[in-house]
Design a protein around this motif. Structure first.
Motif, short mmCIF file in Angstrom:
data_model
loop_
_atom_site.label_atom_id
_atom_site.label_comp_id
_atom_site.label_asym_id
_atom_site.label_seq_id
_atom_site.Cartn_x
_atom_site.Cartn_y
_atom_site.Cartn_z
N PHE A 1 -51.24 2.46 12.38
CA PHE A 1 -51.11 3.36 11.24
C PHE A 1 -52.00 2.87 10.10
N ASN A 2 -52.28 3.74 9.14
CA ASN A 2 -53.12 3.40 7.99
C ASN A 2 -52.31 2.64 6.93
N TRP A 3 -51.92 1.43 7.24
CA TRP A 3 -51.08 0.67 6.34
C TRP A 3 -51.80 0.26 5.06
N TRP A 4 -53.12 0.25 5.07
CA TRP A 4 -53.89 -0.18 3.90
C TRP A 4 -54.11 0.96 2.91
N GLY A 5 -53.56 2.13 3.18
CA GLY A 5 -53.58 3.22 2.21
C GLY A 5 -54.86 4.00 2.12
N HIS B 1 -41.76 5.70 8.52
CA HIS B 1 -40.71 4.68 8.42
C HIS B 1 -40.21 4.26 9.80
N PHE B 2 -40.10 2.95 10.00
CA PHE B 2 -39.66 2.42 11.28
C PHE B 2 -38.18 2.66 11.54
N TYR B 3 -37.37 2.48 10.49
CA TYR B 3 -35.93 2.45 10.69
C TYR B 3 -35.21 3.67 10.11
N LYS B 4 -34.16 4.05 10.81
CA LYS B 4 -33.22 5.04 10.32
C LYS B 4 -31.86 4.37 10.39
N GLY B 5 -31.38 3.91 9.23
CA GLY B 5 -30.20 3.04 9.22
C GLY B 5 -30.57 1.68 9.76
N ASN B 6 -29.78 1.18 10.71
CA ASN B 6 -30.04 -0.13 11.31
C ASN B 6 -30.83 -0.06 12.61
N LYS B 7 -31.26 1.14 12.99
CA LYS B 7 -31.95 1.30 14.27
C LYS B 7 -33.35 1.88 14.07
N ARG B 8 -34.23 1.58 15.02
CA ARG B 8 -35.56 2.16 14.98
C ARG B 8 -35.48 3.67 15.15
N PRO C 1 -36.72 6.98 16.52
CA PRO C 1 -37.60 7.42 17.61
C PRO C 1 -38.72 8.36 17.15
N LYS C 2 -38.54 9.01 15.99
CA LYS C 2 -39.58 9.89 15.47
C LYS C 2 -40.86 9.12 15.16
N GLU C 3 -40.70 7.84 14.77
CA GLU C 3 -41.87 7.02 14.46
C GLU C 3 -42.71 6.79 15.72
N ALA C 4 -42.06 6.46 16.82
CA ALA C 4 -42.77 6.23 18.09
C ALA C 4 -43.45 7.51 18.56
N ILE C 5 -42.74 8.64 18.42
CA ILE C 5 -43.30 9.92 18.83
C ILE C 5 -44.53 10.27 18.00
N MET C 6 -44.44 10.03 16.68
CA MET C 6 -45.55 10.36 15.80
C MET C 6 -46.77 9.49 16.09
N PHE C 7 -46.55 8.19 16.27
CA PHE C 7 -47.68 7.29 16.56
C PHE C 7 -48.33 7.67 17.89
#
Length: 374
Positions: A40-44, A64-71, A73-79
């Motif tokens: 991801f473009n972490w450097w902005g 965002h990696f986390y939703k509450g205390n868990k990863r 899954p939308k993040e993995a799908i988006m990447f």
């Protein structure tokens, strides 16, 4: 060689073990090869970036990696989706990190073939899916297990994970552990102000099991009322841990230091402390264990089925392995505390062989072997 790493997090914007591994190995390989990293473009910025010789390609704004205390899954799908949409070059080696699973499929489809595609395994969840995601455990296990069929080239960072993978499918696995910058750690002086009897370093999430450490302080305090613990890290469980500390009256014994940007400051605090308390229940490797040993302090960790960091401990030499109960964890902490200075030399000696220079050379030889066989 032209080498591409695929992973959604980027060092130093994210300071987890996987991104640290890619950064340390990548900058060393970049002295002799052309190294790329898709993240991801972490450097902005949408512009391509070069860092320590590594050419970094962004696939879009971070999620965002986390939703509450868990990863989430939308993040993995988006990447994974953005990888598919990204224009990529051809590479001699494409090394995709196993987590968060879905990107391995995108990477294989987008810019790799079975001959030059490598998956690096930091963990294998298996039956843990039933605990982590009960409603979707069957899908999770299917996605994870099928990754073993994407290629014949699999790198594994711990013996623990290797043994688990071999039970699922016979294949060509290469054990190449994580490492540390031993020379850099050696140069850092102890912290002048922050001194603790025990320190924890890691993300404040449920599986890191910091609550066990807090519960262990009560029996320790009966014998050593002024015993001090420093907790380095941040995460979704921080408020819960702080609330527990207040309710148990542990404010004089526990200090939450938050996330420390400066790696040298973390090492300095480790060097000024007596031991690392690391009660994590799920660990693909446990790089901080080596960093603590290289800093000259022993480590107390727990005997849990998914905790690979216990492999790094030789009881009585560089630390102890406890059962995951407050009483035993407290007992092992006190053992390490009492013998901390005696274990200093052995701890440093055991950590020295994991220097990143040695690890990167081993991975380089492996990549060349993969190319030779294609």
């Amino acid at each position: 060689m032209k080498i591409a790493f695929v992973y959604d997090a980027l060092y130093p914007e994210i300071k987890g073990g996987v991104e640290r591994r890619l950064y340390e190995i990548g900058k060393r390989l970049a002295k002799r090869h052309e190294v790329h990293w898709y993240s991801f473009n972490w450097w902005g910025s949408n512009k391509q970036l070069e860092r320590e010789g590594i050419i970094i390609h962004g696939v879009g704004r971070p999620v965002h990696f986390y939703k509450g205390n868990k990863r989430d899954p939308k993040e993995a799908i988006m990447f994974s989706w953005r990888l598919l949409m990204k224009k990529v070059n051809s590479y001699d080696i494409v090394d995709c990190q196993e987590f968060p699973y879905l990107p391995s499929y995108s990477a294989k489809f987008k810019f790799a073939d079975s001959g030059n595609f490598v998956i690096t395994w930091h963990e294998y969840w298996g039956e843990y899916w039933g605990e982590y995601l009960p409603a979707g455990s069957r899908i999770g296990r299917l996605v994870e297990d099928n990754m073993l069929k994407l290629t014949e080239n699999h790198v594994v960072v711990s013996k623990h994970t290797l043994q688990r993978l071999c039970k699922v499918r016979a294949g060509r696995f290469e054990l190449i552990p994580n490492g540390i910058d031993f020379k850099a750690i050696k140069k850092v002086p102890p912290h002048r102000e922050k001194r603790y009897d025990a320190v924890f370093v890691g993300r404040l999430v449920e599986h890191k099991n910091v609550m066990l450490l807090l519960r262990a302080i009560k029996p320790i305090r009966t014998e050593y009322p002024t015993f001090r613990v420093g907790i380095i890290g941040d995460g979704p469980q921080k408020k819960e841990l702080e609330t527990f500390t207040r309710r148990q009256g542990l404010q004089k014994n526990v200090e939450f230091l938050g996330f420390l940007e400066d790696f040298e400051e973390v090492i300095a605090i480790l060097k000024s402390s007596r031991l690392l308390a690391f009660p994590s229940m799920r660990e693909g490797f446990g790089m901080v264990v080596l960093e603590a040993n290289a800093s000259g302090i022993p480590v107390v960790t727990v005997d849990a089925p998914l905790n690979a960091s216990k492999e790094l401990i030789l009881p009585g030499k560089n630390g102890y392995v406890s059962t995951p109960t407050p009483e035993d964890f407290a007992q092992k902490i006190l053992l390490a505390w009492e013998n901390s200075y005696k274990m200093r030399r052995q701890s440093i000696s055991l950590a020295r062989k994991y220097d990143w220079d040695n690890i990167s050379k081993k991975l380089e030889r492996y990549y060349k072997g993969v190319l030779h066989e294609t």
